[in-house]
Design a protein around this motif. Structure first.
Motif, PDB file in Angstrom:
ATOM      1  N   LEU A  68       0.816  -1.197   0.000  1.00  0.00           N
ATOM      2  CA  LEU A  68       0.000   0.000   0.000  1.00  0.00           C
ATOM      3  C   LEU A  68       0.864   1.266   0.000  1.00  0.00           C
ATOM      4  O   LEU A  68       1.811   1.370   0.767  1.00  0.00           O
ATOM      5  CB  LEU A  68      -0.853  -0.013   1.279  1.00  0.00           C
ATOM      6  N   SER A  69       0.515   2.231  -0.875  1.00  0.00           N
ATOM      7  CA  SER A  69       1.225   3.506  -0.812  1.00  0.00           C
ATOM      8  C   SER A  69       0.533   4.389   0.224  1.00  0.00           C
ATOM      9  O   SER A  69      -0.699   4.410   0.307  1.00  0.00           O
ATOM     10  CB  SER A  69       1.244   4.175  -2.181  1.00  0.00           C
ATOM     11  N   GLU A  70       1.321   5.088   1.006  1.00  0.00           N
ATOM     12  CA  GLU A  70       0.778   5.827   2.143  1.00  0.00           C
ATOM     13  C   GLU A  70      -0.009   7.058   1.722  1.00  0.00           C
ATOM     14  O   GLU A  70      -0.865   7.534   2.466  1.00  0.00           O
ATOM     15  CB  GLU A  70       1.918   6.230   3.092  1.00  0.00           C
ATOM     16  N   SER A  97      -2.353   8.776  -1.429  1.00  0.00           N
ATOM     17  CA  SER A  97      -3.079   8.420  -2.645  1.00  0.00           C
ATOM     18  C   SER A  97      -3.829   9.636  -3.183  1.00  0.00           C
ATOM     19  O   SER A  97      -4.563  10.293  -2.445  1.00  0.00           O
ATOM     20  CB  SER A  97      -4.081   7.300  -2.345  1.00  0.00           C
ATOM     21  N   LEU A 144      -9.779   6.094  -1.744  1.00  0.00           N
ATOM     22  CA  LEU A 144      -9.232   4.994  -0.955  1.00  0.00           C
ATOM     23  C   LEU A 144     -10.193   3.808  -1.031  1.00  0.00           C
ATOM     24  O   LEU A 144     -11.412   3.979  -0.897  1.00  0.00           O
ATOM     25  CB  LEU A 144      -9.029   5.424   0.506  1.00  0.00           C
ATOM     26  N   GLU A 188       4.642  14.920  -0.420  1.00  0.00           N
ATOM     27  CA  GLU A 188       4.392  13.488  -0.566  1.00  0.00           C
ATOM     28  C   GLU A 188       5.528  12.616  -0.028  1.00  0.00           C
ATOM     29  O   GLU A 188       5.282  11.654   0.705  1.00  0.00           O
ATOM     30  CB  GLU A 188       4.124  13.176  -2.037  1.00  0.00           C
ATOM     31  N   THR A 245       5.016  10.346   3.260  1.00  0.00           N
ATOM     32  CA  THR A 245       5.162   8.890   3.121  1.00  0.00           C
ATOM     33  C   THR A 245       6.155   8.350   4.142  1.00  0.00           C
ATOM     34  O   THR A 245       5.884   7.371   4.847  1.00  0.00           O
ATOM     35  CB  THR A 245       5.636   8.556   1.691  1.00  0.00           C
ATOM     36  N   GLN A 247      -3.278   4.969   5.021  1.00  0.00           N
ATOM     37  CA  GLN A 247      -3.237   5.637   3.721  1.00  0.00           C
ATOM     38  C   GLN A 247      -4.025   6.941   3.827  1.00  0.00           C
ATOM     39  O   GLN A 247      -5.097   6.972   4.442  1.00  0.00           O
ATOM     40  CB  GLN A 247      -3.856   4.732   2.649  1.00  0.00           C
ATOM     41  N   ARG A 298      -5.468  10.539   1.736  1.00  0.00           N
ATOM     42  CA  ARG A 298      -5.785  11.135   0.454  1.00  0.00           C
ATOM     43  C   ARG A 298      -5.067  12.461   0.242  1.00  0.00           C
ATOM     44  O   ARG A 298      -4.750  13.175   1.180  1.00  0.00           O
ATOM     45  CB  ARG A 298      -7.296  11.426   0.392  1.00  0.00           C
TER      46      ARG A 298
END
Lengths: 152, 77
Positions: free
Chosen positions: A15-17, A19, A23, A65, A69, A91, A93
């Motif tokens: 999973l990318s932290e 997005s 979600l 970002e 992250t 995660q 947004r």
């Protein structure tokens, strides 16, 4: 065919932290099972239609970002040090998030519920206050305001 | 040096701009920006500064090739 819950775990691990798109709350929950975990806690931070007496249309989230992250990864690593967790993911947004949509999700899983609840709250509290992520509130009257977290 | 600002700071400064080389540390950068726009002085006192993706203290030395990011208090979640 019934798909094993555990086959989804790779999705959680990768999973990318941060997005820019919606979600996948249901998909992440479906993936968040572990044979050693008797408790899974999911927190979904959602956009509500009011704040401090003002009607809210939507929020815009901005993040640095790479640092956000890195910081979310570090917060999750700290949570893993403090509690025996089988799963800990989060995660957040960026961009426009409308009323009722999920802005941030945290999932924790552990053998018993106490650790999963405590770790989940620890992770979301630190993300809100420490990660370089900001919300701008767009109100129904056409005004906007960069948010602060003083009241939550 | 290049300065990048975020969130509410964009109401006080351009999102990205260059400053001269006479600024040598974060504290002097903070003072310089407060002089450029006095109404930003209060929010600048609350900001965190980062260079090369790491938070830095006010005594951190900055040079002409650095990019300095300035973060107002977080408001995620």
């Amino acid at each position: 065919m019934i798909r094993s819950a555990y086959s989804h775990q790779a999705a959680v691990a990768e999973l990318s932290e941060i997005s820019a798109g919606p979600l996948d709350v249901v998909g992440l929950l479906a993936a968040a099972h572990h044979p050693k975990a008797g408790a899974v806690v999911l927190f979904s931070g959602e956009v509500r239609n009011h704040n401090e007496g003002m009607a809210v249309d939507y929020l815009e989230y901005e993040a640095h970002e790479s640092m956000a992250t890195k910081m979310i990864k570090a917060i999750i690593a700290d949570a893993n040090q403090k509690w025996p967790l089988n799963i800990a993911v989060a995660q957040h947004r960026t961009g426009k998030v409308t009323v009722g949509e999920t802005a941030v999700i945290v999932i924790t899983a552990s053998a018993h519920r106490g650790e999963a609840y405590a770790a989940n709250q620890y992770i979301i509290d630190r993300i809100k206050h420490e990660a370089p992520i900001w919300k701008c509130e767009y109100f129904s009257d056409g005004t906007k305001k960069w948010g602060s977290n003083c009241h939550c | 040096m290049k300065i990048q600002v975020f969130a509410v700071l964009k109401e006080y400064f351009d999102k990205e701009f260059e400053l001269g080389d006479d600024i040598t540390d974060i504290a002097s950068l903070q003072s310089h920006l407060s002089c450029l726009n006095a109404s930003a002085q209060g929010i600048l006192q609350l900001c965190r500064f980062a260079v090369h993706d790491e938070f830095v203290d006010h005594d951190f030395t900055i040079t002409k090739n650095d990019t300095i990011c300035i973060f107002p208090p977080s408001s995620g979640g």
